[in-house]
Structures are given as structure tokens and as C-alpha cells.
Design a protein around this motif. Structure first.
Motif, short mmCIF file in Angstrom:
data_model
loop_
_atom_site.label_atom_id
_atom_site.label_comp_id
_atom_site.label_asym_id
_atom_site.label_seq_id
_atom_site.Cartn_x
_atom_site.Cartn_y
_atom_site.Cartn_z
N CYS A 186 0.82 -1.22 0.00
CA CYS A 186 0.00 0.00 0.00
C CYS A 186 0.85 1.26 0.00
O CYS A 186 0.38 2.33 0.40
CB CYS A 186 -0.92 0.01 1.22
SG CYS A 186 -2.02 -1.40 1.35
N ASP B 123 -8.98 6.53 -2.12
CA ASP B 123 -9.81 5.74 -3.04
C ASP B 123 -8.99 4.64 -3.71
O ASP B 123 -9.45 3.50 -3.84
CB ASP B 123 -10.43 6.65 -4.11
CG ASP B 123 -11.58 7.48 -3.54
OD1 ASP B 123 -12.08 7.12 -2.45
OD2 ASP B 123 -11.96 8.49 -4.17
N ALA B 124 -7.78 5.00 -4.13
CA ALA B 124 -6.93 4.00 -4.77
C ALA B 124 -6.56 2.89 -3.80
O ALA B 124 -6.49 1.71 -4.16
CB ALA B 124 -5.66 4.67 -5.32
N VAL C 12 -8.38 1.91 -1.22
CA VAL C 12 -9.57 1.08 -1.03
C VAL C 12 -9.75 0.14 -2.22
O VAL C 12 -10.04 -1.05 -2.06
CB VAL C 12 -10.82 1.98 -0.83
CG1 VAL C 12 -12.09 1.15 -0.89
CG2 VAL C 12 -10.72 2.71 0.51
N GLU C 13 -9.52 0.67 -3.39
CA GLU C 13 -9.70 -0.14 -4.60
C GLU C 13 -8.72 -1.32 -4.60
O GLU C 13 -9.09 -2.46 -4.87
CB GLU C 13 -9.51 0.75 -5.85
CG GLU C 13 -9.77 0.05 -7.17
CD GLU C 13 -11.10 -0.71 -7.19
OE1 GLU C 13 -12.07 -0.22 -6.60
OE2 GLU C 13 -11.14 -1.82 -7.80
N ARG C 14 -7.45 -1.02 -4.29
CA ARG C 14 -6.45 -2.10 -4.28
C ARG C 14 -6.81 -3.17 -3.24
O ARG C 14 -6.69 -4.36 -3.50
CB ARG C 14 -5.06 -1.53 -3.99
CG ARG C 14 -4.01 -2.63 -3.82
CD ARG C 14 -2.62 -2.13 -3.87
NE ARG C 14 -2.31 -1.56 -5.19
CZ ARG C 14 -1.14 -1.04 -5.50
NH1 ARG C 14 -0.16 -1.03 -4.64
NH2 ARG C 14 -0.92 -0.53 -6.70
N ARG D 85 -9.78 -3.84 -2.12
CA ARG D 85 -10.97 -4.55 -2.57
C ARG D 85 -10.61 -5.69 -3.51
O ARG D 85 -11.16 -6.79 -3.40
CB ARG D 85 -11.93 -3.60 -3.30
CG ARG D 85 -12.89 -2.91 -2.38
CD ARG D 85 -13.85 -2.07 -3.21
NE ARG D 85 -14.74 -1.30 -2.37
CZ ARG D 85 -15.35 -0.18 -2.74
NH1 ARG D 85 -15.16 0.28 -3.97
NH2 ARG D 85 -16.15 0.45 -1.92
N VAL D 86 -9.70 -5.41 -4.41
CA VAL D 86 -9.26 -6.44 -5.36
C VAL D 86 -8.66 -7.63 -4.58
O VAL D 86 -8.98 -8.78 -4.83
CB VAL D 86 -8.23 -5.86 -6.36
CG1 VAL D 86 -7.61 -6.97 -7.20
CG2 VAL D 86 -8.90 -4.81 -7.24
N ARG E 285 -15.12 0.37 3.81
CA ARG E 285 -15.51 0.29 2.40
C ARG E 285 -14.90 -0.95 1.75
O ARG E 285 -15.40 -1.43 0.73
CB ARG E 285 -15.08 1.54 1.64
CG ARG E 285 -15.91 2.78 2.01
CD ARG E 285 -15.19 4.07 1.65
NE ARG E 285 -14.86 4.17 0.23
CZ ARG E 285 -13.94 5.01 -0.26
NH1 ARG E 285 -13.27 5.82 0.55
NH2 ARG E 285 -13.69 5.05 -1.54
N VAL E 286 -13.82 -1.46 2.31
CA VAL E 286 -13.19 -2.67 1.77
C VAL E 286 -13.98 -3.89 2.24
O VAL E 286 -14.33 -4.77 1.45
CB VAL E 286 -11.73 -2.79 2.22
CG1 VAL E 286 -11.11 -4.08 1.71
CG2 VAL E 286 -10.94 -1.57 1.77
#
Lengths: 299, 547
Positions: free
Chosen positions: B80, B100-101, B103-105, B107-108, B142-143
Motif C-alpha cells: 500500500c 480511493d486508490a 480502497v480499490e487495491r 478490494r481487489v 468500504r473494503v
């Protein structure tokens, strides 16, 4: 209320007498199961005649006490202690000589199974003011002292009475709220260090002591607001070092009150108990009259 | 008689002052017979000519004098960090530039987890670069709301967790009173946990077990892969607790035929009395092998500058923060130094702040008078704020210094603005002053705190660029050849290994960094971009392409 294990943090710089105090506690444990947590099994902090068995992790001590090292991970060591059966009655943490005992105490307070029952900082009567002038140590020493609920001035036999008084005055300029207890050889009543036993609400002082202490039971307490009463006893300047007792609230609920110096803790208790409070203080400081008055006027 | 192999290279930078360059190097039994021309080396007898490096540049295998093998283990978690960084398999992870980035990483990564109760852990988050954005548990919720999520910061001293993690740890309650636990407007913890003592209760629920600093088999092999990718053939693990299991694991893994590095773990000073520490380390020394050099001690004297826990001399922190913390009492430091000098054990001391450095100098001087040892090479590690006078004293005392050159790039701007102010920030990791004082010097990455990469570290010391692109401390820059010396002979010297490694000359280990271009011929600003083809370690060839 679920029972929480009281934790006492013993701080102070190297050579302040922490080991001596720990051994005094163990020698006079008198049925209390004390778990000592030391930073590391350095030069072993426990007198050899007290040791029953030892391995890498734990030292078993006569009378059901134990001693464990925690290296750099105190929280993990406390969590292990909480899993013991039976649980220890008290946990005493010997903070490292350069640790901030307040930080250690704050970490204890995070754990549900434990309640911080006091930060005791030891000051070497002969060397404390020298250490407080050392360019490397000064701020560490002063921060340790200011973290304390109780300060034990150790080795007072090595200095003149006037010097001990001067020390007290000087210490008070850095921590005006902590009572200062004079000792030699770590001789302090166990109740002063550990707090009053949960099972007894009688005047009791165990272990030899150099200073004179008084233990007084106050009963006939009418129903009142337990928080206000606890607060008034703790911050009233009555010389109370330790206090513990039961008070009935105006709604008839029994509360457990615990006090160390000016810090207090009030909790609902699971069953009804006759109202009574035990207070301990130095004999020349404990103001029984004023405490009685405070209790009598409590509403 | 074993056969000789002669490698031909486009250029061999030997770091041997009496023969600085060569075209060929002859190797027998994993050691160097000599470096020179083919004619000279054929005089050693029968040989095989190996032309694999005919278009490469060889240097002595790089020596990293301050790293932690946990870098290898951390890659099992989600990266991260703000900066692009490659993992042991060579995959380049792009830097995370926003919440946001992040959280996105995560989430994946979350979607790839099969066990619904498994935690999701990340590492190397550094909100300093995101305008000091404070992350909250709501961000990480959010994750996942059902899975514990925990992200360790680059400093290693702060962690962010989600609501589920707090709940599992019993810390989702109002009114906690701890300086390391910020509370939100609702009185509940925000999910930011500052300091090891508040991270520990949550750690096990988010994949950070209490022994996470100890390497495991896979972690150590991954660590070694990173070494090959960066041309490193000898590296320290500074420090390790080195319990029996860890030592046995290290002995097993480092003896594998394909294990490409020489590992030098230092025993962490905590957990034993001074006398026991010496006894333990002497015993470890007897079990040392060529690939696993045990028998040294690491002492941590203070904390970190950006964590405000380093011990500073007057005037202290620029923002007025109180002085930092001692991690060892001066008396205990003195005791260990006395005993180690007496026993002939090498000690490296972590001192970030200049007061901590001064304490070591003041403590070592009398210990040396009692136990004279002219070649002790006790080393000041990090030593980021030392001034010229301290370097001079350290040099006189026979000490070495290993400066944190990478730190200057990653956090130099913060130090300028916040922690120590312009004047001292400009002379942080003062390599020029150090060399001028005559003190033997190395430079380091402190991986995983910053990425392993000796050529990057050399670049940082040569250019003194900060992350924002400013040159900070023009006068403390060093020359390319001095930086290359620092990452080879300099570091080897601090480890008492300069008689075995660090240069390409007769008798030394056949340890090479195999480079695609010449670091002495490129623009100094391109030093960090030189491609590493792989390494040779003990005569064995390890191409990056085969990892």
C-alpha cells in the motif's frame, strides 16, 4: 460486573529499588496470587529462596505467585496471564528503567480483563536529584515521576532526615498529586502498593513497614451518589493513599469504589454489600476526621 | 584440482585500489583467483571461458549493512506504499496515491480471499505523502465490513484497522483513554493505532502476529530474491531475536544449494541480561556458517525522528515536541559494550538522534580504555543527525558509521519542514562530513522501511534529492566512486568482512553484481536506473530472469 484483575505498574530508574520492592511483595503475599511481569529475566529479579520452579517462560514462586518476562511485548504477556486458570489476584508490572510508567499504564487500560490499579514510581533517595540533573536522564526521570499515582522514596536510611524532606519538597514540584512514601528495603504494606484485597473490608496492613500507616474502616454510610463520594475522598486532600469499599446509591444499587491517591474508579457491584469504606494513608497524613465528615455529608 | 572458470566482462570494477579495473576474473571453488587480463589469468592453469557476461559490467556483490529479513515476509500482504516498488517475483506494484486508490487495491485483494474469516492485511501506507490524510475505519469499512482489515504504515509504528478488527479485539467501545488511540466525534476509536502497545491487541486479528518480525522460510527466500534483483550478495538482518527455531530455520534455508545470499543476522539486545546476551551470542558464533554469519549484537538506543521518539540534543525538535525515548538505560548500554569488547563481539547501535549518538560515544570511550580493542568496528547505525564533531570523535574511537541515505530521499522534506528544521535537515546523513572525518562509512536502505537497492542508496547519497525533487544539502553530497565504495567495501568493513568480500581480488569470495551498464560512466542521476542482470555468489550464477 465481571471481575477485572488489578494491575499495578512499578516504575522508576535503574537501581531505584524495584527488585527489592517486588521481593517484599512476594515474601508477604500471604495467600494473594501475584503475577509479576518483568521486562526481561535480566539479573533475576526474584530472591532465589522464593523460587519453586522455573523454565524459559515462567518462574513459579512459593505461595502461588508467578513471574514472567515480557520482552518487548507486554500486551501479549498480559493476554496470556488473563488466560491462566486460576487467574492471578494481582498483576505487578515492573517497567524498564527508561520506560514511561504512564504509557505502560495506558496500555493496560485497553485490555478488558484488567484494571489499572495504580502507578507506583520509585525514587532512589540518594540519587534522584543527581539523576534529575544528568543531561541524558533528566527528562526521563521527571516524566517518570510525573506519571506516578504513588511515589516511594527508597533507601532513606542512606540520607539525613532533612535530605529526605528536601527530596519530598522537590518531588512535589514535579508531581503535586502523588503521596510520597518513605522506605528502606522496599518495606511498604502490601495494601498500599497492590490496593486493598477484594475479600476483606477490615483494617489490615500486611508486611513490615518503615513508615507508619493507618488503616481505618468507615461504616454507616447512607445511600448517596457513589461517584461524588469517591471523587471527594480522592481529591479532598485527606491523605488517602488507597481506599476501597461499597456504597449504596440512591436507587439502592451497590457500587464498588476503589481509590489510589487522587484517582478513583466506581463500578456497579453484582450483589448487595453493607456500605463500608477502608482508607489507608500515612499515619501523620490521614485525616480521619475530615473523611468522616465527607462521608457524613454525602448525599 | 578444481577447474578454473574465467569470466569475461565488458568491464570489471574491482574496488581493489591497486587494480581498479579488469576485463577478466578467474574463479575457483567459489573464490576469486584473480582479476586482470585473460593472459594473466590463464597462468593459473586449465580453465573454461564463460562468456555470459561479455556485454555486462561486473562489480563486487553489493553489501547491505542495514536491512531486515521481514521485507521478504511482508510481501505476503498487500503493498500500500506511495512509491512504485517491485516484489520478490519482479512484479512492479504502482504506488497508491489516494484513499480511493487504496480502497480499490484492497478490494481487489479482498475479492481474491476464499476464507471469509481470513483477515486482509496491508503494509507500507504512508499518509505523509497524501497531505497527511488521516485514514479512518470508515475508509477501510468500504473494503469489508465482515472481514478484519489492517494496514501497517511505512514507519512500522502505526496501523489503521477497520471496524470489524476493532470489534474482534474488543476495542470497539467509547471512552478509551490512550494517547495512541485517537477517538472520533462519537467517542469510538477512529481505527488508527499508534505505537506497538496498542497495535498488539489488534494485530492477531488482522494478520500481524506478534512474531511477525521474525522471518520464516518463505520470507527468507523472498528476501533473497530481492537481493538478487538488486545485485546484493551479502546482507544483514538487523536485528533478529534468534530463538532456536529461527536459528535452525536460518541454518536450513541458507544452506540450500540455490540460496543466493550470505546472511548476517544480529542478535537483538532485548530479552536477555547483558551477561546472558554475550553468552548466547558467543554460542551462536560457534554455529555460524559461510552463508549464515551469526555472532553479532544490535542495540537500539532511541526511536525514530519522524516518530519524535529519537533523542535529540539541544534545541530538540523543531516543532517543540518533547524529546524522544531511551530504549536502553545508559548503564545497560555501558555494560553490554564492556562485555562485548571483552568477548570480541561486534556491536552495532541504532542511534537516530544526535543525543543518542553522543551517549554511545561517551559510553564507548571509557569502555575502550578498560578493554582496549583497536579493531572493534562498533558501528553507529542510522546516525542521521550526527555533526562533524561527532564523526571526528567516532573516528578516533575506531567506530564506523552506516548512514541512512535512502531516508533523506523519502522523508527529507518532512524533516526540513517539521521535525528538525532546515539547518539540521540539510546536514542529515552527512556522508561528506563523515568521509572527511576519516570514519569508515556505509550507507543503507533499512529495508523494508525503504526498498532494498544499493544502487538507489548510492544515488541518494550522491544526489541528495528529496521526494519533492529538491537538493537538500549540496555540501554533503559524495562522489559516485565514494558511494560505490560505501555499498561494497564500506559496508563489508563495518561487518568485519572486508577481508572476504567487497572487492574483486585474489582470495575473496566470487560474489559479483552483474550490471547491464557502467555506474561510473552514467549520469549520476541515472545511477538508480541501472539494470541489474543478476548476481554471482560464491561462484554460483543467479540471473534475475530465472527467479
Amino acid at each position: 460486573m465481571s471481575w477485572k484483575i488489578p494491575v499495578i505498574v512499578i516504575g522508576g530508574y535503574l537501581g531505584a529499588g524495584k527488585t527489592t520492592l517486588l521481593n517484599h511483595l512476594l515474601r508477604h503475599a500471604d495467600g494473594r496470587r501475584i503475577a509479576i511481569l518483568v521486562n526481561e529475566f535480566g539479573d533475576l529479579p526474584i530472591d532465589s529462596d522464593l523460587i519453586e520452579a522455573e523454565d524459559d517462560e515462567i518462574i513459579a514462586i512459593a505461595g502461588g505467585c508467578i513471574c514472567c518476562s515480557f520482552g518487548s511485548d507486554m500486551t501479549a504477556a498480559l493476554m496470556r496471564l488473563a488466560g491462566l486458570s486460576p487467574k492471578p489476584d494481582y498483576v505487578v508490572i515492573e517497567a524498564s528503567g527508561v520506560a514511561m510508567p504512564g504509557t505502560v499504564g495506558a496500555s493496560v487500560a485497553l485490555l478488558d480483563e484488567f484494571i489499572l490499579s495504580g502507578i507506583v514510581v520509585l525514587a532512589d533517595a540518594e540519587r534522584i536529584t543527581i539523576q534529575a540533573n544528568d543531561e541524558y536522564l533528566a527528562d526521563t526521570i521527571l516524566r517518570q515521576l510525573s506519571d506516578a499515582d504513588l511515589i516511594v522514596q527508597t533507601k532513606i536510611d542512606l540520607i539525613q532526615p532533612q535530605a529526605a524532606k528536601d527530596n519530598c519538597q522537590w518531588i512535589a514540584t514535579h508531581n503535586s498529586r502523588a503521596p510520597i512514601i518513605p522506605t528502606t528495603q522496599g518495606k511498604v504494606p502490601l495494601e498500599v502498593i497492590l490496593g486493598i484485597q477484594r475479600t476483606t473490608l477490615e483494617p489490615q496492613l500486611s508486611g513490615h513497614s518503615d513508615a507508619e500507616f493507618t488503616s481505618k474502616v468507615f461504616s454507616n454510610i447512607s445511600a448517596c451518589d457513589p461517584h461524588t463520594l469517591a471523587k471527594n475522598i480522592a481529591i479532598g486532600g485527606f491523605g488517602v493513599i488507597r481506599a476501597k469499599g461499597f456504597v449504596e446509591s440512591l436507587t439502592g444499587q451497590t457500587y464498588l469504589i476503589q481509590i489510589v491517591a487522587d484517582r478513583y474508579d466506581v463500578k456497579e457491584f453484582e450483589r448487595a454489600e453493607p456500605p463500608a469504606i477502608v482508607c489507608i494513608g500515612l499515619s501523620n497524613k490521614l485525616d480521619i476526621k475530615k473523611i468522616s465528615y465527607e462521608i457524613a455529608r454525602a448525599i | 584440482m578444481s577447474k578454473n572458470t574465467i569470466f569475461i566482462a565488458k568491464k570489471i570494477i574491482t574496488m581493489n585500489p591497486s587494480r581498479p579495473e579488469a576485463t577478466h576474473v578467474a574463479v575457483r571453488d567459489g573464490r576469486i583467483l584473480g582479476a586482470g587480463s585473460l593472459e594473466e589469468l590463464t597462468t593459473w592453469g586449465d580453465y573454461t571461458l564463460d562468456e555470459s557476461f561479455a556485454d555486462k559490467v561486473l562489480m563486487p556483490g553489493f553489501v547491505e549493512g542495514h536491512a531486515h529479513s521481514m521485507e521478504g515476509s511482508l510481501w505476503s500482504k498487500v503493498y500500500c506504499g506511495w512509491f512504485d516498488r517491485f516484489d520478490p517475483s519482479g512484479r512492479m506494484w504502482t504506488g497508491v496515491k489516494s484513499v480511493d486508490a487504496l480502497v480499490e487495491r484492497l478490494r481487489v485483494a479482498e475479492a481474491a480471499l476464499e476464507d471469509p474469516s481470513a483477515p486482509l492485511s496491508g503494509w507500507q501506507l504512508d499518509p505523509i505523502y497524501m497531505n497527511n490524510t488521516t485514514l479512518s475505519r470508515a475508509d477501510l469499512d468500504r473494503v469489508s465490513k465482515t472481514r478484519a482489515v489492517g494496514i501497517l504504515h511505512a514507519s512500522g509504528h502505526i496501523m489503521n484497522v477497520n471496524t470489524k478488527a476493532l470489534e474482534l479485539a474488543g476495542m470497539l467501545k467509547p471512552g478509551l483513554n490512550h494517547p495512541g488511540i485517537p477517538l472520533g466525534a462519537d467517542g469510538f476509536p477512529t481505527g488508527e493505532l499508534k505505537g506497538p502497545e496498542v497495535m498488539t491487541p489488534v494485530g492477531p486479528f488482522v494478520g500481524y502476529e506478534r512474531n511477525m518480525l521474525d522471518a520464516d522460510d518463505t520470507g527468507l527466500r523472498n528476501f533473497a530474491k530481492l537481493c538478487v534483483r538488486t545485485g546484493t550478495t551479502t546482507i544483514t538482518d538487523l536485528a533478529s531475536r534468534m530463538d532456536d527455531d529461527t536459528v535452525n530455520m536460518m541454518l536450513r534455508v541458507t544452506s540450500e544449494a540455490s540460496f543466493p545470499i550470505r546472511l548476517m543476522p544480529f542478535r537483538f539486545f532485548l530479552g536477555l541480561s547483558s551477561k546472558e546476551l554475550i553468552k548466547t551470542v558467543l554460542a551462536l558464533k560457534t554455529r555460524a556458517t559461510d552463508q549464515l554469519r551469526m555472532g553479532q549484537i544490535k542495540i537500539v538506543v532511541d526511536g525514530s525522528i519522524q516518530g519524535f521518539s529519537a533523542r535529540l540534543r539541544w534545541p530538540g525538535y523543531h516543532n517543540g515536541a518533547p524529546n524522544g525515548l531511551w530504549y536502553i538505560a545508559p548503564e545497560q548500554l555501558s555494560e553490554i559494550l564492556h562485555l562485548a569488547l571483552d568477548a570480541g563481539i561486534l556491536v552495532h547501535t541504532h542511534t537516530n538522534g544526535d543525543q543518542a549518538t553522543q551517549l554511545v560515544l561517551d559510553t564507548l570511550a571509557p569502555a575502550l580504555q578498560k578493554h582496549p580493542n583497536p579493531d572493534h568496528r562498533f558501528t553507529l547505525q542510522h546516525c542521521q543527525l550526527a555533526d562533524a564533531a561527532q564523526f571526528r570523535t567516532a573516528a578516533k574511537l575506531g567506530m564506523c558509521v552506516n548512514l541512512f541515505a535512502n531516508h533523506h530521499f523519502y522523508w527529507g522534506d518532512e524533516h526540513y519542514k517539521l521535525t528538525v528544521g532546515p539547518d539540521r535537515a540539510t546536514r542529515m546523513n552527512a556522508a561528506r562530513s563523515a568521509l572527511n572525518s576519516g570514519i569508515p562509512m556505509a550507507i543503507h536502505s533499512d529495508a523494508p522501511v525503504t526498498p532494498l537497492g544499493p544502487l538507489f542508496t548510492a544515488w541518494a547519497a550522491v544526489n541528495r534529492i528529496t521526494a519533492s525533487g529538491r537538493v537538500q544539502g549540496e555540501e554533503e553530497k559524495i562522489r559516485v566512486h565514494e558511494a560505490l565504495w560505501a555499498i561494497t567495501m564500506g559496508a563489508a568493513y563495518t561487518l568485519h568482512l572486508d577481508n572476504e568480500i567487497g572487492s574483486i581480488e585474489t582470495g575473496k569470495k566470487a560474489d559479483f553484481a552483474v550490471l547491464e551498464s557502467d555506474p561510473t560512466a552514467c549520469d549520476p542521476m541515472a545511477l538508480k536506473d541501472i539494470t541489474v542482470w543478476g548476481t554471482v555468489q560464491g561462484g554460483r550464477i543467479f540471473p534475475v530472469a530465472d527467479l
